[in-house]
Design a protein around this motif. Sequence first.
Motif, PDB file in Angstrom:
ATOM      1  N   ASP A 182       0.872  -1.091  -0.095  1.00  0.00           N
ATOM      2  CA  ASP A 182       0.045  -0.184  -0.076  1.00  0.00           C
ATOM      3  C   ASP A 182       0.837   1.248  -0.088  1.00  0.00           C
ATOM      4  O   ASP A 182       0.437   2.231  -0.465  1.00  0.00           O
ATOM      5  CB  ASP A 182      -0.918   0.101   1.142  1.00  0.00           C
ATOM      6  CG  ASP A 182      -1.713  -1.136   1.058  1.00  0.00           C
ATOM      7  OD1 ASP A 182      -2.505  -1.568  -0.056  1.00  0.00           O
ATOM      8  OD2 ASP A 182      -2.030  -1.636   2.362  1.00  0.00           O
ATOM      9  N   SER A 216     -12.759   1.228  -7.671  1.00  0.00           N
ATOM     10  CA  SER A 216     -11.963   0.301  -6.840  1.00  0.00           C
ATOM     11  C   SER A 216     -11.142   1.349  -6.240  1.00  0.00           C
ATOM     12  O   SER A 216     -10.559   1.210  -5.000  1.00  0.00           O
ATOM     13  CB  SER A 216     -11.337  -0.740  -7.556  1.00  0.00           C
ATOM     14  OG  SER A 216     -12.200  -1.618  -7.822  1.00  0.00           O
ATOM     15  N   TYR A 220     -10.244   2.252  -2.144  1.00  0.00           N
ATOM     16  CA  TYR A 220      -9.105   2.042  -1.663  1.00  0.00           C
ATOM     17  C   TYR A 220      -8.528   3.137  -1.074  1.00  0.00           C
ATOM     18  O   TYR A 220      -8.024   3.280   0.141  1.00  0.00           O
ATOM     19  CB  TYR A 220      -8.119   1.808  -2.775  1.00  0.00           C
ATOM     20  CG  TYR A 220      -6.804   1.299  -2.625  1.00  0.00           C
ATOM     21  CD1 TYR A 220      -6.168   0.050  -1.932  1.00  0.00           C
ATOM     22  CD2 TYR A 220      -5.801   2.405  -2.654  1.00  0.00           C
ATOM     23  CE1 TYR A 220      -4.995   0.051  -1.498  1.00  0.00           C
ATOM     24  CE2 TYR A 220      -4.646   2.122  -2.249  1.00  0.00           C
ATOM     25  CZ  TYR A 220      -3.962   1.190  -1.693  1.00  0.00           C
ATOM     26  OH  TYR A 220      -2.698   0.934  -1.310  1.00  0.00           O
TER      27      TYR A 220
END
Length: 300
Positions: A182, A216, A220
């Motif tokens: 991430d 998405s 996120y």
Amino acid sequence: MPHALRKSPIPETHTFIIRELKEPYFDPNWHFHQEYQLFVVLKGSGTRFVGDNIKSFEEGDVVFTGPNLPHLWRSDVIYFDGNPDLYTHGIVIYLHEHFPGKDLIRKEEAIRLRHFLERSKLGLEILGNSAKKITHMMQQLLKKEGLESIIFLLQILNELMHSNEICELSSPGYTNTLKDGDTEIMNLIHAYVMDNFKQKISLKEVASIANMTPSSFSRYFKMHANKTFTELVCEVRIGYACRLLIEKKMNVSQACYESGYQTITNFNRQFKTLMKRTPLQFKKEYEETPHTHAKVASSK
């Protein structure tokens, strides 16, 4: 792109370390580590990210961050142009995650210190005279060695935990949900925004950087940044506009278009939403208030 900085910068033989940083620009990577960090900017300017907080920084910026709190001091674009006369300068102190020791921190004498360290999980900005005093003490600590350096470090912490010129940066309840992968993605996103915020940024384009669909990516980013991507871009633009208004002495129209907005109406609306005042009011208040360094564009 490097992963999150996880390994400790502190040798096993030391209680803490202090480093003087002189580089063309500050570390441009969004990262976190297990250590407490006290950082002062002696030279340089840009945009600071701590948790979900975004704010401009300049000389005199002093921040204390707790363990595993993501942060980034992103230098202005001009620092990446290779000008040898333009550089950044700072001092950083790293403290072990369990400083000053599990036994001592539970004692009655350490109540204030324990409370201060707990607050630092959200990031703490030190302001006013306290910032000046801490900056001076950090410069002195560079010259200390051995037990004397530990004693002086405790004096710095004592000043911090008794100061009433400290504000929390991240939103209450903010937690770091980032993993190594991430952090790579968020680094790419932050770099892209800082390089392109003066232009129109499409959600589809930035989502492609993360190899995601726009929907998405939106989910996120919201989960990991505690804000929408649109809010991030807005905060970066308004922070930049604040600096143009007070440092470059631009008028509202100039600051609007230079910071990436297409219409004055939208600029005024978003500026007032973030800063709780219009651009003209902000500029007037700054000019009428005695100051040494500007502290602008705080957002949570």
